[in-house]
Design a protein around this motif. Sequence first.
Motif, PDB file in Angstrom:
ATOM      1  N   HIS A 112       0.810  -1.219   0.000  1.00 59.23           N
ATOM      2  CA  HIS A 112       0.000   0.000   0.000  1.00 59.23           C
ATOM      3  C   HIS A 112       0.846   1.273   0.000  1.00 59.23           C
ATOM      4  O   HIS A 112       0.297   2.362  -0.194  1.00 59.23           O
ATOM      5  N   ASP A 115       1.319   4.872  -3.311  1.00 56.68           N
ATOM      6  CA  ASP A 115       0.251   5.707  -2.757  1.00 56.68           C
ATOM      7  C   ASP A 115      -0.780   6.180  -3.774  1.00 56.68           C
ATOM      8  O   ASP A 115      -1.419   7.212  -3.595  1.00 56.68           O
ATOM      9  N   GLY A 116      -0.978   5.400  -4.832  1.00 58.35           N
ATOM     10  CA  GLY A 116      -2.027   5.657  -5.809  1.00 58.35           C
ATOM     11  C   GLY A 116      -2.149   4.464  -6.735  1.00 58.35           C
ATOM     12  O   GLY A 116      -1.243   3.615  -6.801  1.00 58.35           O
ATOM     13  N   LYS A 144     -10.122  -1.664   1.031  1.00 57.04           N
ATOM     14  CA  LYS A 144     -10.538  -0.328   1.485  1.00 57.04           C
ATOM     15  C   LYS A 144     -11.968  -0.320   2.004  1.00 57.04           C
ATOM     16  O   LYS A 144     -12.305   0.460   2.921  1.00 57.04           O
ATOM     17  N   TYR A 172      -9.634   5.554   6.159  1.00 57.29           N
ATOM     18  CA  TYR A 172     -10.104   5.722   4.784  1.00 57.29           C
ATOM     19  C   TYR A 172     -11.364   6.569   4.811  1.00 57.29           C
ATOM     20  O   TYR A 172     -12.286   6.313   5.592  1.00 57.29           O
ATOM     21  N   GLU A 177      -8.890   6.910  -4.018  1.00 51.97           N
ATOM     22  CA  GLU A 177      -7.842   5.900  -4.023  1.00 51.97           C
ATOM     23  C   GLU A 177      -6.742   6.175  -3.006  1.00 51.97           C
ATOM     24  O   GLU A 177      -5.648   5.637  -3.112  1.00 51.97           O
ATOM     25  N   LYS A 178      -7.045   7.002  -1.994  1.00 54.67           N
ATOM     26  CA  LYS A 178      -6.062   7.306  -0.966  1.00 54.67           C
ATOM     27  C   LYS A 178      -6.586   6.873   0.399  1.00 54.67           C
ATOM     28  O   LYS A 178      -7.727   7.178   0.772  1.00 54.67           O
ATOM     29  N   GLN A 179      -5.757   6.152   1.136  1.00 57.56           N
ATOM     30  CA  GLN A 179      -5.997   5.879   2.546  1.00 57.56           C
ATOM     31  C   GLN A 179      -4.713   6.222   3.279  1.00 57.56           C
ATOM     32  O   GLN A 179      -3.712   6.589   2.666  1.00 57.56           O
ATOM     33  N   SER A 180      -4.726   6.130   4.582  1.00 58.29           N
ATOM     34  CA  SER A 180      -3.509   6.463   5.320  1.00 58.29           C
ATOM     35  C   SER A 180      -3.301   5.491   6.467  1.00 58.29           C
ATOM     36  O   SER A 180      -4.258   4.868   6.969  1.00 58.29           O
ATOM     37  N   PRO A 201       0.670   8.369   3.611  1.00 53.53           N
ATOM     38  CA  PRO A 201      -0.289   8.202   2.512  1.00 53.53           C
ATOM     39  C   PRO A 201      -0.091   6.856   1.823  1.00 53.53           C
ATOM     40  O   PRO A 201       1.033   6.427   1.576  1.00 53.53           O
ATOM     41  N   VAL A 203      -2.143   3.688  -0.911  1.00 54.44           N
ATOM     42  CA  VAL A 203      -3.190   3.437  -1.907  1.00 54.44           C
ATOM     43  C   VAL A 203      -4.366   2.721  -1.247  1.00 54.44           C
ATOM     44  O   VAL A 203      -4.184   1.809  -0.435  1.00 54.44           O
TER      45      VAL A 203
END
Length: 247
Positions: A112, A115-116, A144, A172, A177-180, A201, A203
Motif C-alpha cells: 500500500h 500511494d495511488g 478499502k 479511509y 484511491e487514498k488511505q492512510s 499516505p 493506496v
Amino acid sequence: MSANALYTDLSGYYDLMCVDINYPAQSNAIRRLHQLFGNGGTTHLDLACGTGPHVRHFIDFGYVSSGLDINQPMLDIAAIRCPEAHFTLQDMSTFEVSVPLDLITCFLYSIHYNDGIAKLAACISTVHHALKPGGVFCFNAVDKDKIDNDLSVKHSAKQEDAVFTFRSGWHYSGQGEKQSLRLSIEKTNAEETQLWDDEHPMVAISFAELSALLTPHFEVHVFEHNYEKIIPWDNGSGNAIFVCVKV
C-alpha cells in the motif's frame, strides 16, 4: 512531520515498534506457499524490506535473498542483520534487478506504500518483469471497503530507561484511491514524555480492483490472513494474502 519522516528519524526504534510481529511464522508461511505454487527456485527479493527481518529468515531457509527499501537508515540496519544479502535503495514501483527472480515478497501491508492506483499498477508490472516464468509474487493487503477507522492496535516495549508505546491504525474517507496509516510513538522516561505522530499516505483499493490489476500478469490465488494455516479467502474478510504466479 512529513511522510516517512518517522522512519527516517526513528529507524533505530523500528524493530522495537514491530516487536510483536511474528516474523518466523510470516516467513515460513510464505515459504510454504512458494513451495506449493513456485517453480522450485530460491532467488528472492523482499520489497520494502525495512531492517531486513524477513530477509534474515529466507536466508536461513536457504534462499539467495535480497531486499530494497526507500529508506537508507533502514537498509543500513538490514545490512548488519543480513551481511550475506544485497540491499538497494529503490522504489518498489520502478525497481530494477540484474537477473530474473523466483520469489518476490512484500510483507506488513507495504504494498500500500504505492500511494495511488497508477503507482500500484506500475509496481505490479515491474514485479512481473522481474520474475522468472513460474515465479511468485506474495504480499498481504487490506480491502478499502472493510476498513474501520475506529480500530487501531497498541503495544508497549521497554528499551534501556524508556518505555515506548506504539499505536497504528488505518484511515479511509470512504471514497477515492487514498488511505492512510496513522502512527504514533510515545516515549516516556523519568524526565519527560515525548510524542511523535505521523500519517503515511497509501493506496486504497478493493480486492476486486486489486485482482483486476493482477490478473493480466498473474494467476492469482487469495488466502485468509492466517500465517498458521493455508486457508482460501472466504470472500468476506478485509485482510488477505495474495499469491500471484507469473503466467
